[in-house]
Design an enzyme around this catalytic site. Structure first.
Site, PDB file in Angstrom:
ATOM      1  N   ARG A 139       0.887  -1.181   0.214  1.00 29.66           N
ATOM      2  CA  ARG A 139      -0.362  -0.226   0.821  1.00 29.66           C
ATOM      3  C   ARG A 139       0.727   1.136   0.471  1.00 29.66           C
ATOM      4  O   ARG A 139       0.847   2.219   0.717  1.00 29.66           O
ATOM      5  CB  ARG A 139      -0.944  -0.564   1.436  1.00 29.66           C
ATOM      6  N   GLU A 161      -4.631   2.991   6.890  1.00 30.56           N
ATOM      7  CA  GLU A 161      -4.382   2.579   5.628  1.00 30.56           C
ATOM      8  C   GLU A 161      -4.972   4.169   5.408  1.00 30.56           C
ATOM      9  O   GLU A 161      -4.340   4.661   3.689  1.00 30.56           O
ATOM     10  CB  GLU A 161      -4.566   1.881   4.790  1.00 30.56           C
ATOM     11  N   SER A 201     -10.379  -1.267   3.381  1.00 30.21           N
ATOM     12  CA  SER A 201      -9.816  -1.479   4.511  1.00 30.21           C
ATOM     13  C   SER A 201      -9.283   0.038   5.362  1.00 30.21           C
ATOM     14  O   SER A 201      -8.861   1.021   4.613  1.00 30.21           O
ATOM     15  CB  SER A 201      -8.893  -2.120   4.740  1.00 30.21           C
TER      16      SER A 201
HETATM   17  N1  EPU Z   1     -10.415 -11.154  10.312  1.00 32.88           N
HETATM   18  C1  EPU Z   1     -11.334 -11.532  11.583  1.00 32.88           C
HETATM   19  N2  EPU Z   1     -11.892 -10.538  11.716  1.00 32.88           N
HETATM   20  C2  EPU Z   1     -12.484  -9.779  10.479  1.00 32.88           C
HETATM   21  C3  EPU Z   1     -11.829  -9.498   8.996  1.00 32.88           C
HETATM   22  C4  EPU Z   1     -10.491 -10.582   8.904  1.00 32.88           C
HETATM   23  O1  EPU Z   1     -10.286 -12.102  11.952  1.00 32.88           O
HETATM   24  O2  EPU Z   1     -13.587  -8.961  10.761  1.00 32.88           O
HETATM   25  C5  EPU Z   1      -8.742 -12.720   9.772  1.00 32.88           C
HETATM   26  C6  EPU Z   1      -9.841 -14.023   9.294  1.00 32.88           C
HETATM   27  O3  EPU Z   1      -8.578 -14.576   9.838  1.00 32.88           O
HETATM   28  C7  EPU Z   1      -9.452 -13.280   7.905  1.00 32.88           C
HETATM   29  C8  EPU Z   1      -8.226 -12.726   7.915  1.00 32.88           C
HETATM   30  O4  EPU Z   1      -8.254 -11.976   8.878  1.00 32.88           O
HETATM   31  O5  EPU Z   1      -8.820 -15.095   7.310  1.00 32.88           O
HETATM   32  C9  EPU Z   1      -8.156 -11.966   6.132  1.00 32.88           C
HETATM   33  O6  EPU Z   1      -9.354 -10.894   6.459  1.00 32.88           O
HETATM   34  P1  EPU Z   1      -9.765 -10.409   4.812  1.00 32.88           P
HETATM   35  O7  EPU Z   1      -9.483 -12.133   3.465  1.00 32.88           O
HETATM   36  O8  EPU Z   1     -11.005 -10.302   4.057  1.00 32.88           O
HETATM   37  O9  EPU Z   1      -8.108 -10.150   4.391  1.00 32.88           O
HETATM   38  P2  EPU Z   1      -7.928  -8.234   4.705  1.00 32.88           P
HETATM   39  O10 EPU Z   1      -6.594  -9.016   6.070  1.00 32.88           O
HETATM   40  O11 EPU Z   1      -8.781  -8.105   6.390  1.00 32.88           O
HETATM   41  C10 EPU Z   1      -6.741  -7.813   3.014  1.00 32.88           C
HETATM   42  C11 EPU Z   1      -6.806  -6.175   2.503  1.00 32.88           C
HETATM   43  C12 EPU Z   1      -7.922  -6.212   1.498  1.00 32.88           C
HETATM   44  C13 EPU Z   1      -8.287  -7.514   0.695  1.00 32.88           C
HETATM   45  C14 EPU Z   1      -7.909  -8.124   1.180  1.00 32.88           C
HETATM   46  C15 EPU Z   1      -8.159  -9.342   0.485  1.00 32.88           C
HETATM   47  C16 EPU Z   1      -5.405  -4.533   3.832  1.00 32.88           C
HETATM   48  C17 EPU Z   1      -5.552  -3.220   4.922  1.00 32.88           C
HETATM   49  N3  EPU Z   1      -6.541  -5.228   2.930  1.00 32.88           N
HETATM   50  O12 EPU Z   1      -7.660  -7.188   3.857  1.00 32.88           O
HETATM   51  O13 EPU Z   1      -8.186  -4.832   0.478  1.00 32.88           O
HETATM   52  O14 EPU Z   1      -9.594  -6.322  -0.169  1.00 32.88           O
HETATM   53  O15 EPU Z   1      -7.000  -8.613   1.735  1.00 32.88           O
HETATM   54  O16 EPU Z   1      -6.818  -9.665   0.529  1.00 32.88           O
HETATM   55  O17 EPU Z   1      -4.520  -5.190   3.132  1.00 32.88           O
HETATM   56  C18 EPU Z   1      -8.896  -2.549   1.185  1.00 32.88           C
HETATM   57  O18 EPU Z   1      -7.594  -1.953   1.179  1.00 32.88           O
HETATM   58  O19 EPU Z   1      -9.720  -1.426   1.311  1.00 32.88           O
HETATM   59  C19 EPU Z   1      -9.005  -3.504   1.106  1.00 32.88           C
HETATM   60  C20 EPU Z   1     -10.260  -3.691   0.834  1.00 32.88           C
END
Ligand code: EPU
Length: 334
Positions: A160, A330, A234
């Site tokens: 990012r 972010e 995010s």
């Molecule tokens: N999780 C939880 N609770 C929650 C949300 C997530 O426990 O409420 C845990 C779960 O273990 C899950 C893990 O977090 O397996 C990862 O969650 P998710 O796949 O939803 O991805 P994220 O890490 O929360 C990141 C990016 C997103 C992107 C997704 C998918 C960042 C800051 N965010 O989110 O990007 O869509 O991965 O690749 O890196 C954005 O930047 O605006 C964005 C939406």
């Protein structure tokens, strides 16, 4: 140029603040006309407004990038280079590529915002980042009015991050972004949930179109549509901590998910940390934490940017107290 324009419709949080002056530009000539004003007062260039939180009126000039167009610059037997106007909506561009069989950005379907913002923060999702297909961009230097071309190696892409958020912040206006896309696409389903979704769809040898559809289904199932519920995706970055800190946390919290970066560092899902602190689904006044994804802060209607910022501070404090992990926003705060 208009005076005292409400920015409510220009940020996906739907925050009702005003800019002293507001203008749009749809080509380099109209952008050049704005440069003297941009040099003489604080300015902010926006695209889709999907990564912004306004906490007060903007005392300066807000300019909205509306440079459009998608054109083929060159092609060889295996790839095509597309040049895209920075004001094109990102998802429409992804759909254009999917429809033409151009592979490489299908995992980035349904990300809000415009093409110009994609290299600024190296947008990423489901195992793919923009730096993987980015070729070059053309940007107008505000101080001199000259156009510069930046290649992938010039952009200092990180998680990012890019040079346009750091050393070159506020110095350039991105006009055109070029991507090298594959004519013989290989899909990337390394991110677990994509495979699960494809299985649910009954697909075993996915095309880029099917991967795109799977990503759209996943995103729609947990990320709020900004047209319905104000948000900026995010709100925080996923924090990177040292291996020794991770090992200490893991002994206390055995369920802590983690993604190894290298031998000495680990990335943690901020959504998990925030959920463990009890924030998921919580509403404070007119804002809150999304009920399906704790990394997303939402405006239930009429929230001020200050309220959302205060909520984010409480979350950062809480996560730090519990896990000694500092969360970084972010979203850009103004
Ligand atoms: N999780 C939880 N609770 C929650 C949300 C997530 O426990 O409420 C845990 C779960 O273990 C899950 C893990 O977090 O397996 C990862 O969650 P998710 O796949 O939803 O991805 P994220 O890490 O929360 C990141 C990016 C997103 C992107 C997704 C998918 C960042 C800051 N965010 O989110 O990007 O869509 O991965 O690749 O890196 C954005 O930047 O605006 C964005 C939406």
């Amino acid at each position: 140029m208009e005076a005292y324009q409400s920015l409510k419709n220009y940020n996906t949080f739907g925050i009702d603040v005003k800019a002293t002056r507001f203008a749009t530009f749809s080509d380099v000539v109209s952008l050049s006309d704005l440069l003297p004003d941009m040099r003489s007062m604080p300015h902010l260039v926006i695209g889709g407004g999907s990564n912004l939180l306004f906490t007060q009126d903007f005392d300066g000039l807000v300019v909205k990038n509306e440079i459009m167009g998608i054109s083929e610059a060159s092609r060889d037997s295996s790839s095509v280079i597309l040049e895209v106007g920075a004001g094109e909506p990102w998802h429409a561009f992804v759909m254009h590529c999917v429809a033409h069989g151009f592979g490489g950005i299908e995992n980035l379907s349904l990300i809000p915002g415009c093409v110009g913002a994609s290299p600024m923060q190296n947008i990423g999702a489901y195992g793919v980042e923009i730096k993987d297909t980015f070729d070059y961009l053309d940007a107008l230097e505000i101080a001199t009015g000259t156009m510069h071309r930046f290649y992938n190696k010039d952009c200092a892409f990180g998680y990012r991050e890019s040079v346009f958020k750091r050393g070159y912040k506020n110095q350039f206006v991105l006009c055109k972004v070029a991507f090298r896309l594959s004519l013989k696409p290989e899909v990337n389903t390394s991110y677990g949930v994509i495979n699960q979704e494809l299985e649910r769809m009954g697909v075993s040898n996915p095309t880029i179109k099917e991967v795109s559809q799977a990503v759209i289904r996943i995103r729609q199932s947990k990320l709020p549509d900004p047209k319905v519920l104000g948000n900026a995706g995010s709100f925080f970055k996923n924090p990177v901590i040292s291996m020794s800190h991770y090992q200490a946390l893991q002994s206390e919290f055995p369920d802590l998910p983690a993604y190894p970066i290298d031998e000495s560092s680990v990335k943690l899902p901020a959504g998990w940390l925030i959920e463990q602190c009890g924030w998921k689904g919580k509403t404070i006044g007119a804002c809150g934490v999304h009920s399906l994804q704790a990394l997303v802060l939402v405006n239930h209607g009429g929230a001020t940017g200050k309220e959302i910022y205060t909520l984010s501070e409480a979350i950062i404090e809480n996560v730090f107290e519990r896990f000694q992990v500092p969360l970084e926003r972010e979203v850009n705060i103004y």
